[in-house]
Design a protein around this motif. Structure first.
Motif: not given
Length: 265
Positions: A104-107, A109-125
């Motif tokens: 969710x947040x990266x090791x 907690x420095x990850x951009x929230x957009x990274x998770x959003x993109x991965x969840x879009x990909x998971x649904x596809x």
């Protein structure tokens, strides 16, 4: 993989007089389950509870003296399972990680929230694609060009590569990839949200003083109720506690004392 760090700790605990069980999670190693490489935290918790059930059926095991140890991601899965499985009488972790937080947040907690959003879009596809007959898509835990990245990578990445991609820790049955759509399972999982439910059973969390993941253990201990203890192994990193004798030995000594005290007849 059960042949990696878990067996190192299990063999030492067995040498100290404990009966020790190690196992591969579903979809991994020698265990069954399709698709191979699926990372389902909720199934992991069920696997742990099933292992406890198996132990309770053995005539050489006292069902009232079962403890559980989790290493790395299993240092999240084991407390999560034990929160609601009262058959686990004491809980310990080494180099614990909350995989849900990492994704969710990266090791750190420095990850951009957009990274998770993109991965969840990909998971649904990918779920849709599999329903239409496509094979599950695997994502490498360590990328193919990892050697090229080592000079600029974090210490955690370099040490992970050294352990898993060299004879030091590599095992032929270790999955080198995970099913990418697992992200929508991982992202909703929180290892330690209800860790207080372990109490009044005892909790021990061991981390390296130099580990980039040590904050998981510190924060989990803060959330947990008594009895609880955090032990930092001086000078150790996250990966050092997998197999380096100078760090594993004091960690095992803490575990022997902990389980000996709380699981004694």
């Amino acid at each position: 993989m059960k042949e990696q760090s878990p067996s190192i700790y299990a063999e030492r605990l067995a040498g100290a007089g404990f009966a020790a069980l190690v196992f591969d999670a579903a979809y991994q190693g020698e265990s069954e389950g399709e698709p191979r490489g699926l990372e389902n935290p909720f199934q992991r918790a069920e696997d742990i509870k099933s292992a406890v059930t198996y132990l309770t059926t053995r005539p050489d095991i006292d069902p009232d003296r079962i403890g559980a140890l989790g290493i790395c991601a299993s240092g999240g899965y084991v407390p999560y399972a034990a929160q609601t499985d009262h058959r686990v009488k004491s809980v310990a972790t080494v180099s614990a990680v909350d995989l849900g937080s990492v994704f969710r947040e990266g090791l750190g907690r420095t990850q951009d929230p957009a990274v998770l959003d993109a991965m969840l879009d990909q998971a649904g596809a990918l779920r849709t694609a599999e329903a239409r007959g496509a094979a599950p898509r695997l994502e490498a835990w360590i990328p193919d060009n990892a050697e090229e990245l080592l000079e600029t990578a974090t210490r955690q990445f370099r040490e992970t590569f050294e352990f898993y991609c060299t004879p030091r820790g590599h095992h032929p049955r270790a999955n080198q990839g995970w099913v990418l759509r697992s992200i929508d399972l991982i992202a909703q999982y929180d290892s330690y949200a209800m860790i207080r439910l372990i109490s009044p059973r005892p909790l021990l969390m061991i981390a390296g003083s130099e580990a980039e993941t040590a904050y998981f253990s510190r924060e989990a201990i803060e959330k947990a109720a008594e009895p609880k203890e955090l032990v930092l192994i001086d000078g150790a990193t996250h990966i050092d506690l997998y197999d380096k004798d100078e760090y594993v030995t004091p960690a095992v000594a803490e575990l022997v004392a902990f389980f000996g005290k709380h699981l004694a007849a």
